[in-house]
Motif scaffolding. Structure first.
Motif, mmCIF file in Angstrom:
data_model
loop_
_atom_site.group_PDB
_atom_site.id
_atom_site.type_symbol
_atom_site.label_atom_id
_atom_site.label_comp_id
_atom_site.label_asym_id
_atom_site.label_seq_id
_atom_site.Cartn_x
_atom_site.Cartn_y
_atom_site.Cartn_z
ATOM 1 N N ASN A 207 0.849 -1.305 -0.201
ATOM 2 C CA ASN A 207 0.012 0.145 0.103
ATOM 3 C C ASN A 207 0.903 1.286 -0.016
ATOM 4 O O ASN A 207 0.546 2.240 -0.897
ATOM 5 C CB ASN A 207 -0.800 -0.006 1.248
ATOM 6 C CG ASN A 207 -2.096 -0.478 0.798
ATOM 7 O OD1 ASN A 207 -2.491 -0.521 -0.337
ATOM 8 N ND2 ASN A 207 -2.933 -0.649 1.661
ATOM 9 N N GLU A 208 1.785 1.355 0.891
ATOM 10 C CA GLU A 208 2.788 2.436 0.904
ATOM 11 C C GLU A 208 3.439 2.587 -0.242
ATOM 12 O O GLU A 208 3.598 3.688 -0.633
ATOM 13 C CB GLU A 208 3.870 2.292 2.108
ATOM 14 C CG GLU A 208 3.283 2.749 3.513
ATOM 15 C CD GLU A 208 4.132 2.058 4.485
ATOM 16 O OE1 GLU A 208 5.485 2.360 4.373
ATOM 17 O OE2 GLU A 208 3.758 2.008 5.757
ATOM 18 N N GLU A 211 0.926 3.922 -3.005
ATOM 19 C CA GLU A 211 0.550 5.195 -2.418
ATOM 20 C C GLU A 211 1.688 6.250 -2.885
ATOM 21 O O GLU A 211 1.462 7.291 -3.668
ATOM 22 C CB GLU A 211 0.204 5.559 -1.166
ATOM 23 C CG GLU A 211 -1.164 5.112 -0.872
ATOM 24 C CD GLU A 211 -1.417 4.798 0.708
ATOM 25 O OE1 GLU A 211 -0.702 5.288 1.438
ATOM 26 O OE2 GLU A 211 -2.548 4.256 1.080
ATOM 27 N N SER A 212 3.049 5.930 -2.742
ATOM 28 C CA SER A 212 4.091 6.844 -2.933
ATOM 29 C C SER A 212 4.088 6.585 -4.231
ATOM 30 O O SER A 212 4.781 7.780 -5.137
ATOM 31 C CB SER A 212 5.450 6.480 -2.150
ATOM 32 O OG SER A 212 5.917 5.261 -2.748
ATOM 33 N N TYR A 215 1.857 8.937 -5.840
ATOM 34 C CA TYR A 215 1.944 10.553 -5.468
ATOM 35 C C TYR A 215 3.094 10.901 -6.491
ATOM 36 O O TYR A 215 2.814 12.167 -7.081
ATOM 37 C CB TYR A 215 2.585 10.371 -4.013
ATOM 38 C CG TYR A 215 2.655 11.838 -3.518
ATOM 39 C CD1 TYR A 215 1.489 12.541 -3.265
ATOM 40 C CD2 TYR A 215 3.952 12.449 -3.351
ATOM 41 C CE1 TYR A 215 1.642 14.030 -2.430
ATOM 42 C CE2 TYR A 215 4.054 13.574 -2.868
ATOM 43 C CZ TYR A 215 2.839 14.430 -2.575
ATOM 44 O OH TYR A 215 3.300 15.578 -1.955
ATOM 45 N N TYR A 271 -7.240 10.257 -4.269
ATOM 46 C CA TYR A 271 -7.491 8.840 -3.941
ATOM 47 C C TYR A 271 -6.314 8.271 -2.808
ATOM 48 O O TYR A 271 -6.667 7.465 -1.929
ATOM 49 C CB TYR A 271 -7.754 7.818 -4.752
ATOM 50 C CG TYR A 271 -8.311 6.731 -4.550
ATOM 51 C CD1 TYR A 271 -9.646 6.372 -4.534
ATOM 52 C CD2 TYR A 271 -7.340 5.584 -4.901
ATOM 53 C CE1 TYR A 271 -10.090 5.188 -4.529
ATOM 54 C CE2 TYR A 271 -7.856 4.230 -5.021
ATOM 55 C CZ TYR A 271 -9.252 4.049 -4.481
ATOM 56 O OH TYR A 271 -9.584 2.851 -4.142
ATOM 57 N N SER A 272 -5.174 8.406 -3.325
ATOM 58 C CA SER A 272 -4.031 7.801 -2.620
ATOM 59 C C SER A 272 -3.870 8.452 -1.267
ATOM 60 O O SER A 272 -3.039 7.946 -0.502
ATOM 61 C CB SER A 272 -2.828 7.971 -3.706
ATOM 62 O OG SER A 272 -2.124 9.146 -3.504
ATOM 63 N N ARG A 273 -4.282 9.775 -1.142
ATOM 64 C CA ARG A 273 -4.081 10.383 0.091
ATOM 65 C C ARG A 273 -5.045 9.789 1.251
ATOM 66 O O ARG A 273 -4.631 10.104 2.357
ATOM 67 C CB ARG A 273 -4.463 11.828 0.001
ATOM 68 C CG ARG A 273 -3.230 12.593 -0.519
ATOM 69 C CD ARG A 273 -3.401 14.068 -0.758
ATOM 70 N NE ARG A 273 -2.531 14.811 -0.953
ATOM 71 C CZ ARG A 273 -2.455 16.040 -1.880
ATOM 72 N NH1 ARG A 273 -3.317 16.449 -1.914
ATOM 73 N NH2 ARG A 273 -1.278 16.543 -2.019
ATOM 74 N N ARG A 276 -4.149 8.195 4.472
ATOM 75 C CA ARG A 276 -2.584 8.285 4.640
ATOM 76 C C ARG A 276 -2.314 9.465 5.299
ATOM 77 O O ARG A 276 -2.067 9.641 6.329
ATOM 78 C CB ARG A 276 -1.847 8.009 3.356
ATOM 79 C CG ARG A 276 -0.527 7.943 3.378
ATOM 80 C CD ARG A 276 0.308 7.427 2.117
ATOM 81 N NE ARG A 276 -0.208 8.273 1.011
ATOM 82 C CZ ARG A 276 0.806 9.320 0.586
ATOM 83 N NH1 ARG A 276 1.741 9.334 1.001
ATOM 84 N NH2 ARG A 276 0.228 10.095 -0.514
#
Ligand code: ADP
Length: 431
Positions: A207-208, A211-212, A215, A271-273, A276
Motif C-alpha cells: 500500500n505504501e 501510494e508513494s 503520489y 484517492y491515494s491520500r 494516509r
C-alpha cells in the motif's frame, strides 16, 4: 501456551499431595500417637513414625527420581494401611485407606500401574484371609472377622479397585485427547496468526509503495500536462488570426484532453491520500461541511438554479477533510447528472442509528439503472458518456474509500429518469 500433558498433571498432583499431606499428616499424627499410647498400641506408633520419615525422604531427599519418590510414598501409605488393618481390624480405617490408595495410584502413576494397585489389593485380601483363618500373631482382624466376612469385605475392595482402575484411565485418555487436539488447534491458530500478520505487513508495504508511486507519478505527470496546456494557450493566443477553424478545433480538443488528464491525475492523488495523509478523527459538524460544499459549487448552483436542502445535520466523529471530499463528490454528481428538464433539487439527510449515522443525498436527476448500482463505485467506471457530463470515474470510488475508512458502507437506490438516492453510514465510535 500449549496445554501440558497428562504426565505433567500426574506429577503436579503428586507434588501438591506431598505439600498438603506433610503438614496435615504431622497434625494428625499427634492425636494418633496419643491414642495408640493410651491403648498400648506401641507398634502403631513406630509404624506412624516410619511412615512420616519416608514422607520426609520423599519430599526432601535429593537425587531421587520422581518415579521412585512416588513408589516410596505409595509403599509407606500401604504400610500404614496394613498396620491399621492388622492392629485395629474393622474398627480402624485400614480398608478405607487401601481404597484411597488405589485411587491415588491410578492418579499419579501411568495407566499400566493402575492394574498393579488391583493386584496389590488381591494380595492384601489373601494375606488378610490367611491371618484371619490361622489367627496369625495378635491381629485384631481375627477378633473382628471370620473367613466368610473377610472374603465378603475384601472382595468388595478388589471389585471397587478394579472398576476404578478401568474407568479412571479412560477418563484420563479422553482428557489427553482433548488436550492434544487443543494443542494442535492452538498451534494451527498461532501459525495462522503469523501468516495473517505477515500478509498484513506485506499489504501495508505494498500500500505504501503504491501510494508513494501514485503520489510521484501524479506530480511527474502534471508537469508535461501543464506544458501542453500553456503552449496550446500560447499557440491559440499568438497565431489565432492565422489558424483556420479546423486548427482551432484541434487546439480545443488538445486543451480539453490536457485538462481532463489533469483532473484524473488530481483525483488519483486525492484517492491515494485518503487514509494516509487524512487520518485524524475530530468532531465534524456536517451542517458546516454542507455550507462549505455549497460555497464551493456556488457558480454551478446559480447557473442551474439548484435547490440544495439540508437542516439539522448531526455532529459526528470523522476526518474533516475526508467528510468535505465525500459530500463534495456526492453533491457535485447530483448537480452534474441532473435532468435537463427540471431544476436540480438535492436533499441531504442524516439520521442516528444504534452504532452509526446514516446519511442520504437525494437528487431528481437522470438516475441509474440497477445493473450499475455496484459498478459505479469502482475506479474509472462511468455509465454516462462524457458528452453528458465530464468526469473521470473516480468520485464515487473516493467516496467508497472514505466511507470504509470510517467503518461504514455506501450504496445507491434509484428510479431511472426520476432521480437517485445515495446512502452511506459512518461508525459512531470512529478512532
Ligand atoms: P464521474 O462523475 O467522474 O464520472 P463518479 O465515480 O463520481 O465519476 O461516478 C461514476 C458514475 O456514476 C458517473 O459516471 C455516473 O454515470 C454515475 N453517477 C454518479 N452519480 C450520479 C447521480 N447522482 N445520478 C446519476 N448518475 C450518477
Amino acid at each position: 501456551m500449549p496445554q501440558a500433558g497428562i504426565y505433567y498433571w500426574r506429577n503436579r498432583l503428586f507434588s501438591e499431595i506431598i505439600v498438603f499431606v506433610m503438614p496435615l499428616g504431622i497434625i494428625a499424627l499427634i492425636p494418633g500417637i496419643y491414642m495408640a499410647y493410651i491403648t498400648d498400641l506401641y507398634r502403631l506408633i513406630i509404624v506412624d513414625l516410619v511412615a512420616v520419615a519416608v514422607v520426609l525422604i520423599v519430599a526432601f531427599a535429593p537425587g531421587i527420581s520422581v518415579q521412585i519418590r512416588k513408589l516410596l510414598f505409595i509403599l509407606s501409605l500401604y504400610f500404614i494401611a496394613l498396620a491399621l488393618l492388622y492392629d485395629l481390624g474393622s474398627f480402624g480405617p485400614g480398608l478405607l485407606y487401601l481404597l484411597a490408595l488405589t485411587v491415588l495410584m491410578i492418579l499419579i502413576f501411568d495407566k499400566e500401574y493402575a492394574y498393579a494397585s488391583v493386584g496389590l489389593n488381591v494380595l492384601v485380601c489373601i494375606a488378610g484371609g490367611i491371618v484371619v483363618y490361622y489367627n496369625l500373631g495378635d491381629s485384631q482382624m481375627y477378633v473382628d472377622y471370620d473367613l466368610d466376612t473377610w472374603v465378603a469385605v475384601s472382595s468388595n475392595l478388589v471389585f471397587l479397585s478394579a472398576v476404578l482402575a478401568l474407568l479412571i484411565p479412560l477418563l484420563f485418555d479422553g482428557l489427553q485427547k482433548a488436550m492434544d487436539s487443543e494443542n494442535v488447534l492452538q498451534s494451527e491458530l498461532k501459525q495462522n496468526q503469523k501468516r495473517l500478520e505477515k500478509s498484513i505487513r506485506e499489504l501495508n508495504e505494498k500500500n505504501e509503495e503504491l501510494e508513494s508511486f501514485a503520489y510521484t507519478a501524479s506530480h511527474d505527470l502534471k508537469e508535461p500536462l501543464r506544458m501542453i496546456h500553456s503552449f496550446m494557450g500560447l499557440l491559440k493566443m499568438k497565431y489565432s488570426d492565422r489558424l483556420d477553424e479546423k486548427a482551432q478545433e484541434y487546439i480545443y480538443y488538445a486543451v480539453d484532453g490536457a485538462e481532463r488528464m489533469t483532473n484524473l491525475v488530481n483525483e488519483l492523488l486525492e484517492y491515494s491520500r485518503i487514509g494516509r495523509l487524512y487520518a485524524n478523527v475530530e468532531k465534524v459538524d456536517v451542517n458546516n461541511v454542507m455550507e462549505d460544499v455549497c460555497k464551493f459549487y456556488a457558480a454551478e448552483i446559480n447557473k442551474k438554479n439548484a435547490n440544495i436542502q439540508f437542516d439539522n445535520l448531526p455532529v459526528i466523529q470523522a476526518v474533516p477533510v475526508s467528510m468535505k471530499l465525500l459530500f463534495q463528490n456526492l453533491i457535485g454528481n447530483a448537480l452534474k447528472y441532473n435532468s435537463k428538464d427540471e431544476v436540480p433539487v438535492i436533499v441531504v439527510n442524516g439520521r442516528e442509528k444504534e452504532d452509526e449515522w446514516e446519511f442520504s443525498v437525494q437528487d431528481n436527476g437522470i438516475g441509474i439503472f440497477p445493473d450499475s448500482y455496484e459498478k459505479i463505485f469502482q475506479l474509472f467506471q462511468r455509465i454516462h458518456s462524457s458528452d453528458y457530463a465530464r468526469g473521470v470515474g473516480m468520485g464515487l470510488a473516493i467516496c467508497k474509500k472514505i466511507v470504509e475508512q470510517h467503518g461504514g458502507r455506501i450504496w445507491v437506490s434509484s428510479n431511472p429518469g426520476k432521480g437517485s438516492s445515495f446512502y452511506f453510514t459512518i461508525l459512531k465510535n470512529n478512532q
